[in-house]
Design a protein around this motif. Structure first.
Motif, mmCIF file in Angstrom:
data_model
loop_
_atom_site.group_PDB
_atom_site.id
_atom_site.type_symbol
_atom_site.label_atom_id
_atom_site.label_comp_id
_atom_site.label_asym_id
_atom_site.label_seq_id
_atom_site.Cartn_x
_atom_site.Cartn_y
_atom_site.Cartn_z
ATOM 1 N N ILE A 133 58.305 33.062 42.994
ATOM 2 C CA ILE A 133 57.890 33.421 44.344
ATOM 3 C C ILE A 133 56.912 34.599 44.355
ATOM 4 O O ILE A 133 56.258 34.873 45.356
ATOM 5 C CB ILE A 133 59.129 33.744 45.222
ATOM 6 N N ILE A 134 56.787 35.285 43.228
ATOM 7 C CA ILE A 134 55.861 36.423 43.138
ATOM 8 C C ILE A 134 54.402 35.975 43.048
ATOM 9 O O ILE A 134 53.494 36.811 43.060
ATOM 10 C CB ILE A 134 56.173 37.305 41.919
ATOM 11 N N ALA A 135 54.157 34.674 42.946
ATOM 12 C CA ALA A 135 52.816 34.147 42.659
ATOM 13 C C ALA A 135 51.731 34.702 43.576
ATOM 14 O O ALA A 135 50.702 35.206 43.112
ATOM 15 C CB ALA A 135 52.839 32.619 42.738
ATOM 16 N N VAL A 136 51.935 34.616 44.884
ATOM 17 C CA VAL A 136 50.921 35.063 45.842
ATOM 18 C C VAL A 136 50.697 36.558 45.740
ATOM 19 O O VAL A 136 49.556 37.033 45.701
ATOM 20 C CB VAL A 136 51.326 34.673 47.279
ATOM 21 N N ASN A 137 51.789 37.322 45.683
ATOM 22 C CA ASN A 137 51.663 38.775 45.555
ATOM 23 C C ASN A 137 50.924 39.157 44.278
ATOM 24 O O ASN A 137 50.064 40.041 44.285
ATOM 25 C CB ASN A 137 53.045 39.432 45.556
ATOM 26 N N LEU A 138 51.256 38.481 43.187
ATOM 27 C CA LEU A 138 50.636 38.784 41.906
ATOM 28 C C LEU A 138 49.133 38.514 41.959
ATOM 29 O O LEU A 138 48.331 39.322 41.474
ATOM 30 C CB LEU A 138 51.286 37.955 40.795
ATOM 31 N N PHE A 139 48.740 37.401 42.559
ATOM 32 C CA PHE A 139 47.324 37.053 42.644
ATOM 33 C C PHE A 139 46.560 38.071 43.488
ATOM 34 O O PHE A 139 45.436 38.458 43.151
ATOM 35 C CB PHE A 139 47.154 35.652 43.231
ATOM 36 N N ALA A 140 47.170 38.522 44.587
ATOM 37 C CA ALA A 140 46.532 39.523 45.441
ATOM 38 C C ALA A 140 46.475 40.884 44.751
ATOM 39 O O ALA A 140 45.489 41.624 44.876
ATOM 40 C CB ALA A 140 47.271 39.632 46.770
ATOM 41 N N LEU A 141 47.528 41.232 44.019
ATOM 42 C CA LEU A 141 47.536 42.479 43.244
ATOM 43 C C LEU A 141 46.398 42.480 42.225
ATOM 44 O O LEU A 141 45.713 43.492 42.024
ATOM 45 C CB LEU A 141 48.870 42.648 42.518
ATOM 46 N N ILE A 142 46.193 41.331 41.595
ATOM 47 C CA ILE A 142 45.129 41.201 40.601
ATOM 48 C C ILE A 142 43.766 41.428 41.241
ATOM 49 O O ILE A 142 42.883 42.066 40.639
ATOM 50 C CB ILE A 142 45.181 39.813 39.937
ATOM 51 N N SER A 143 43.578 40.936 42.458
ATOM 52 C CA SER A 143 42.308 41.144 43.165
ATOM 53 C C SER A 143 42.007 42.629 43.297
ATOM 54 O O SER A 143 40.888 43.080 43.041
ATOM 55 C CB SER A 143 42.360 40.491 44.551
ATOM 56 N N GLY A 144 43.002 43.396 43.712
ATOM 57 C CA GLY A 144 42.815 44.837 43.836
ATOM 58 C C GLY A 144 42.574 45.489 42.490
ATOM 59 O O GLY A 144 41.705 46.363 42.358
ATOM 60 N N TYR A 145 43.317 45.073 41.486
ATOM 61 C CA TYR A 145 43.199 45.637 40.141
ATOM 62 C C TYR A 145 41.784 45.445 39.596
ATOM 63 O O TYR A 145 41.224 46.340 38.955
ATOM 64 C CB TYR A 145 44.224 44.976 39.229
ATOM 65 N N LEU A 146 41.219 44.272 39.834
ATOM 66 C CA LEU A 146 39.910 43.951 39.282
ATOM 67 C C LEU A 146 38.744 44.435 40.139
ATOM 68 O O LEU A 146 37.697 44.845 39.620
ATOM 69 C CB LEU A 146 39.789 42.432 39.078
ATOM 70 N N MET A 147 38.900 44.389 41.461
ATOM 71 C CA MET A 147 37.770 44.623 42.356
ATOM 72 C C MET A 147 37.549 46.079 42.734
ATOM 73 O O MET A 147 36.471 46.440 43.215
ATOM 74 C CB MET A 147 37.944 43.802 43.636
ATOM 75 N N VAL A 148 38.527 46.930 42.536
ATOM 76 C CA VAL A 148 38.408 48.306 43.011
ATOM 77 C C VAL A 148 37.253 49.056 42.344
ATOM 78 O O VAL A 148 36.648 49.948 42.956
ATOM 79 C CB VAL A 148 39.735 49.073 42.806
ATOM 80 N N ASP A 149 36.904 48.690 41.136
ATOM 81 C CA ASP A 149 35.824 49.375 40.423
ATOM 82 C C ASP A 149 34.576 48.501 40.262
ATOM 83 O O ASP A 149 33.661 48.860 39.515
ATOM 84 C CB ASP A 149 36.309 49.821 39.037
ATOM 85 N N ARG A 150 34.545 47.365 40.943
ATOM 86 C CA ARG A 150 33.405 46.466 40.806
ATOM 87 C C ARG A 150 32.487 46.526 42.027
ATOM 88 O O ARG A 150 32.913 46.894 43.117
ATOM 89 C CB ARG A 150 33.877 45.023 40.594
ATOM 90 N N LYS A 151 31.259 46.124 41.800
ATOM 91 C CA LYS A 151 30.300 46.089 42.898
ATOM 92 C C LYS A 151 30.577 44.879 43.780
ATOM 93 O O LYS A 151 30.759 43.761 43.291
ATOM 94 C CB LYS A 151 28.873 46.012 42.348
#
Length: 332
Positions: A55-73
């Motif tokens: 059930i963590i699937a959606v949360n994990l995918f959204a967490l990954i977005s923040g992890y990857l995008m916070v330092d990207r253009k």
């Protein structure tokens, strides 16, 4: 030969692949007709435990977005490309399974051309809002004091897993853009702070959290007669589980070049797994009760069937996306 960049965090690629595999498992258990929401049978409780792990699937995918995008253009073109991909798979999946089943519904086929307008994929609709706000969210990490941004994120999470969890914060159990924003912020905070927790503790939190949810589900069945609110994305237990897995996987070290190449290629195609598996026509008319036969087999065979079936489906979905991207590269 693909050049491997050693700075890439392949643990995050694993997390992305795992999250989409979990989506397939979730759908097979629920829409596939395996779970019984008012049964205390041993097999059913085991399937619920598997559901609690995934059930963590959606949360994990959204967490990954923040992890990857916070330092990207931020590039608006990425949203356009993704939107076109969503339309493509919405139409192709709907049309293909209509042909496969020998049934043709003009109304549903027309609807497939407008997946956003008609909310065919709730996650993508929410992601559009999140994506447009990313420049502002990232600016917060850049210009606000660390103490301020940490306090705001903590407050948002606490509100979401308490007031929001009981349904009084307009979060609809996590099926909203607001919830994806909260998870994005948490993922970005983790990337910035890089908290260190022993891997064994993270795994204990993950598997133990699923057990706590299972106990809650048992109590709900005993006291209410059915599972109540435990399977929600904004459940405090589910949130902690997702964070634990992100922390665990983000610290994994992968050094084998072939494995790194495979992870890089597959992780880039994982969203298509959701687009096909979560397609309205496939979900409602093909997947419904397709795994219900598992109720008639023993527990071991049932679990193995769910896992193997989910792996096969995942690989098929990845394969057709690989074919699409290969064709697109040749056209360009």
């Amino acid at each position: 030969m693909l050049q491997i960049k050693r700075k890439r965090n392949y643990g995050i690629d694993i997390a992305r692949i795992l999250s989409m595999f979990m989506v397939v498992v979730l759908h097979n258990l629920l829409q596939g007709g395996v779970l019984d929401f008012d049964s205390l049978g041993t097999a059913n409780l085991m399937y619920f435990y598997l559901e609690n792990l995934c059930i963590i699937a959606v949360n994990l995918f959204a967490l990954i977005s923040g992890y990857l995008m916070v330092d990207r253009k931020w590039k608006w073109q990425k949203l356009i490309v993704l939107w076109c991909t969503v339309i493509f798979w919405s139409v192709v999946t709907t049309g293909s399974f209509m042909v496969f089943r020998g049934t043709f519904n003009v109304k549903l086929l027309i609807k497939s051309f407008f997946p956003v307008l008609l909310k065919q994929y709730w996650y993508f609709n929410g992601y559009i809002v999140l994506f447009l706000l990313i420049p502002f969210l990232n600016a917060g990490f850049k210009y606000l004091e660390e103490k301020v941004i940490s306090s705001v994120i903590l407050a948002l999470v606490l509100l979401s897993v308490t007031v929001g969890f009981i349904g009084n914060l307009f979060e609809q159990g996590g099926y909203t853009a607001f919830w994806l924003i909260v998870m994005y912020l948490v993922g970005a905070w983790i990337k910035k702070r890089q908290p260190i927790i022993k891997p064994i503790w993270l795994l204990m939190i993950y598997f133990g959290g699923a057990m706590v949810s299972l106990l809650g589900e048992v109590l709900s069945i005993v006291k209410i007669g059915h599972v109540d609110s435990w399977i929600k994305y904004n459940s405090p237990i589910v949130v902690v589980q997702a964070i634990a897995i992100l922390l665990f996987l983000s610290n994994l070290k992968v050094t084998n070049n072939k494995v790194c190449q495979w992870l890089t290629s597959v992780s880039a195609m994982t969203f298509t797994v959701y687009l096909i598996d979560g397609n309205h026509y496939f979900y409602q008319y093909v997947l419904t009760n397709s795994f219900s036969f598992i109720k008639g087999v023993n527990l071991f065979s049932g679990v193995i069937t769910i896992l193997i079936g989910s792996i096969v489906m995942f690989m098929i979905f990845i394969s057709v996306e690989y074919i699409r991207t290969s064709i697109m590269k040749k056209i360009r």
